[in-house]
Motif scaffolding. Structure first.
Motif, PDB file in Angstrom:
ATOM      1  N   GLN A   1       0.048  -0.180 -10.116  1.00  0.00           N
ATOM      2  CA  GLN A   1      -0.219  -0.667  -8.747  1.00  0.00           C
ATOM      3  C   GLN A   1       0.331  -2.071  -8.493  1.00  0.00           C
ATOM      4  O   GLN A   1      -0.103  -2.740  -7.566  1.00  0.00           O
ATOM      5  CB  GLN A   1      -1.731  -0.676  -8.420  1.00  0.00           C
ATOM      6  CG  GLN A   1      -2.509   0.518  -8.927  1.00  0.00           C
ATOM      7  CD  GLN A   1      -1.945   1.828  -8.461  1.00  0.00           C
ATOM      8  OE1 GLN A   1      -1.414   1.924  -7.355  1.00  0.00           O
ATOM      9  NE2 GLN A   1      -2.023   2.864  -9.287  1.00  0.00           N
ATOM     10  N   GLN A   2       1.220  -2.543  -9.337  1.00  0.00           N
ATOM     11  CA  GLN A   2       1.667  -3.932  -9.218  1.00  0.00           C
ATOM     12  C   GLN A   2       3.177  -4.043  -9.119  1.00  0.00           C
ATOM     13  O   GLN A   2       3.928  -3.155  -9.520  1.00  0.00           O
ATOM     14  CB  GLN A   2       1.238  -4.720 -10.464  1.00  0.00           C
ATOM     15  CG  GLN A   2      -0.253  -4.875 -10.661  1.00  0.00           C
ATOM     16  CD  GLN A   2      -0.559  -5.389 -12.048  1.00  0.00           C
ATOM     17  OE1 GLN A   2      -0.026  -4.903 -13.025  1.00  0.00           O
ATOM     18  NE2 GLN A   2      -1.436  -6.371 -12.129  1.00  0.00           N
TER      19      GLN A   2
ATOM     20  N   ARG B   1      -7.392   1.306 -12.480  1.00  0.00           N
ATOM     21  CA  ARG B   1      -5.969   0.971 -12.571  1.00  0.00           C
ATOM     22  C   ARG B   1      -5.313   1.482 -13.838  1.00  0.00           C
ATOM     23  O   ARG B   1      -4.264   2.111 -13.807  1.00  0.00           O
ATOM     24  CB  ARG B   1      -5.795  -0.550 -12.449  1.00  0.00           C
ATOM     25  CG  ARG B   1      -4.367  -1.028 -12.677  1.00  0.00           C
ATOM     26  CD  ARG B   1      -4.198  -2.490 -12.322  1.00  0.00           C
ATOM     27  NE  ARG B   1      -4.253  -2.703 -10.881  1.00  0.00           N
ATOM     28  CZ  ARG B   1      -4.049  -3.860 -10.261  1.00  0.00           C
ATOM     29  NH1 ARG B   1      -3.783  -4.930 -10.968  1.00  0.00           N
ATOM     30  NH2 ARG B   1      -4.131  -3.969  -8.964  1.00  0.00           N
TER      31      ARG B   1
ATOM     32  N   ARG C   1       2.223   1.897  -3.397  1.00  0.00           N
ATOM     33  CA  ARG C   1       1.147   2.376  -4.268  1.00  0.00           C
ATOM     34  C   ARG C   1       0.853   3.838  -3.979  1.00  0.00           C
ATOM     35  O   ARG C   1       0.737   4.650  -4.892  1.00  0.00           O
ATOM     36  CB  ARG C   1      -0.117   1.541  -4.047  1.00  0.00           C
ATOM     37  CG  ARG C   1      -0.077   0.185  -4.692  1.00  0.00           C
ATOM     38  CD  ARG C   1      -1.269  -0.663  -4.274  1.00  0.00           C
ATOM     39  NE  ARG C   1      -1.346  -1.872  -5.086  1.00  0.00           N
ATOM     40  CZ  ARG C   1      -2.114  -2.918  -4.805  1.00  0.00           C
ATOM     41  NH1 ARG C   1      -2.890  -2.894  -3.729  1.00  0.00           N
ATOM     42  NH2 ARG C   1      -2.127  -3.976  -5.592  1.00  0.00           N
TER      43      ARG C   1
ATOM     44  N   LYS D   1       0.833  -1.211   0.000  1.00  0.00           N
ATOM     45  CA  LYS D   1       0.000   0.000   0.000  1.00  0.00           C
ATOM     46  C   LYS D   1       0.860   1.250   0.000  1.00  0.00           C
ATOM     47  O   LYS D   1       0.548   2.241  -0.683  1.00  0.00           O
ATOM     48  CB  LYS D   1      -0.925   0.004   1.229  1.00  0.00           C
ATOM     49  CG  LYS D   1      -2.099  -0.934   1.103  1.00  0.00           C
ATOM     50  CD  LYS D   1      -3.028  -0.866   2.323  1.00  0.00           C
ATOM     51  CE  LYS D   1      -4.181  -1.853   2.151  1.00  0.00           C
ATOM     52  NZ  LYS D   1      -4.958  -2.031   3.389  1.00  0.00           N
TER      53      LYS D   1
END
Lengths: 221, 229
Positions: free
Chosen positions: A53-54, B131, A45, A42
């Protein structure tokens, strides 16, 4: 700031392992920042470090790179492990994508629910021995050279070795019918940078144990 | 022999569609052989044309190329749609990776049960709007240029447009919170080669239907239930 590449991932193989292999094969030193909890993810991110976000994420040459293929492509190009021209790159890409497909099957095995494990294992072994290994065995047989492409060490050789070893971890005699892959394995393992990476104490990670699965799932899901 | 690239796939989008887009964007004419029967596929297999026994396969420049990513990399490299240096390539690869993941959620959609389709539609929209689209919206906003990378038309632009249009087919107003992407879509759609590809009669394939699903299942003997990823 050391200037070394910095890898952000959990302390295990997953999708980062191939990147570790390639950096090591190229003789490039790197640092690692291990995520332990969901909060660690988190935080990354929140600070805007992860484009989608990965993970994996690799800090390299002033970039925060994400997307495993993008990272591998960059490292391969930078360190001359991507062939000498467009045609050699095409061959390397074809071989590498096949290896990635097989690697994916091997990688997700430990995460399969108990009732699916046996079927997954059978599928893995079937694909390895009937679809993928025969291709690389034939490539080596047809040109009789030491390396897969262009008579020169490339990322294709590194990625194939990684996958051969992973497959053997699942089934130790899986290379029994592939004499050229066996000698390939011995040959590439002996390349100094690779040999060093295969020794205890290197940044190579052990296979993910079943008991670590819940922890990994918790970080990512 | 024409010398044109020749695409071997089903008469439908699947994994080959991104290849069609990229060739079209580069202004490269290509031929297609559509797999209709199991026999055709087995003939390709027996002839040794499919390195890993799979399609897509593209005959190009004397090679029988397989693996979608390898094919796309080659076309992008050959037709100067892959940036001018290593750093631009890195950006293009990152961006294309994202749009590939997004389109991956849509790839299996036609094969899902009706119930799973509704669930997956929601997943696609959620991933797109929370995303992926925000990432590209920000990139365009931050540099204020017409194209994603290096102020130059590239594979990344083609791939993003393809992804946007595919998601819009699942929810027509999905771009409503993304003004930069709306402008991007209009701009890239107007590029002559792209505009031509978007017109009826081009080799662009329509949204997959039941007939497509049936063909794929028949040719690949793929009769198991497909679950969403």
């Amino acid at each position: 700031m050391s200037g070394k590449a910095k890898l952000h991932y959990f302390n295990g193989r997953g999708r980062m392992e191939t990147i570790r292999w390639l950096l090591a094969a190229a003789g490039v030193e790197f640092e690692e920042c291990f995520l332990e909890t969901k909060d660690d993810l988190k935080k990354l991110r929140k600070e805007g470090s992860l484009l989608f976000q990965q993970l994996p994420m690799v800090e390299i040459d002033g970039m925060k790179m994400v997307q495993t293929r993008a990272i591998l492509n960059y490292i391969a190009m930078k360190y001359n492990l991507y062939g000498k021209d467009l045609k050699e790159r095409a061959l390397i890409d074809m071989y590498v994508e096949g290896i990635i497909d097989l690697n994916e099957l091997l990688m997700v095995y430990v995460f399969q629910p108990a009732d699916k494990k046996e079927q997954h294992f059978a599928n893995m072994v079937d694909k390895a021995t009937n679809r993928y290994f025969p291709v690389y065995e034939k490539v080596l047989k047809d040109h009789g050279q030491d390396f897969l492409v262009g008579n020169q060490f490339s990322r294709a050789d590194v990625q194939l070795l990684e996958t051969l070893l992973m497959a053997e971890e699942c089934k130790p005699d899986i290379l029994a019918k592939f004499p050229l892959l066996q000698s390939f394995k011995a040959r590439i393992s002996n390349i100094p940078t690779i040999k060093k990476f295969l020794q205890p104490g290197s940044q190579r990670k052990p296979p993910t144990d079943e008991k670590d699965v819940p922890k990994v799932m918790n970080i990512f899901y | 022999m024409a010398g044109k690239p020749k695409l071997y796939y089903f008469d439908g989008r699947g994994k080959m569609e991104s290849v069609r887009w990229l060739l079209a964007a580069a202004g490269v004419e290509f031929e297609e052989e559509f797999l209709e029967t199991r026999e055709q596929y087995e003939k390709l297999l027996q002839g040794g044309s499919l390195l890993f026994q799979q399609v897509p396969m593209v005959e190009i420049d004397g090679m029988k190329m397989v693996q979608t990513r390898a094919i796309l990399n080659y076309i992008a490299g050959k037709y100067n749609l892959y940036g001018k240096d290593l750093k631009e390539r890195a950006l293009i690869d990152m961006y294309v990776g994202g749009t590939d993941d997004l389109m991956g959620f849509i790839l299996m959609f036609p094969f899902l049960s009706a119930e799973d389709k509704e669930k997956q539609r929601a997943v696609i929209v959620q991933k797109a709007t929370s995303r992926y689209f925000p990432a590209y919206e920000k990139i365009l906003k931050d540099h204020g240029q017409d194209f994603l990378v290096g102020n130059n038309f590239s594979w990344a632009d083609v791939h993003l447009l393809e992804a946007i249009l595919m998601v819009e087919e699942k929810k027509s107003d999905v771009l409503s919170g993304f003004p930069q992407l709306q402008a991007f879509k209009a701009r890239i759609s107007n590029i002559p080669t792209i505009k031509k590809f978007l017109e009826p009669g081009s080799q662009r394939k329509p949204v997959p239907d039941d007939k497509y699903v049936e063909t794929v299942r028949r040719v690949l003997c793929m009769y198991y239930d497909v679950k969403a990823n």
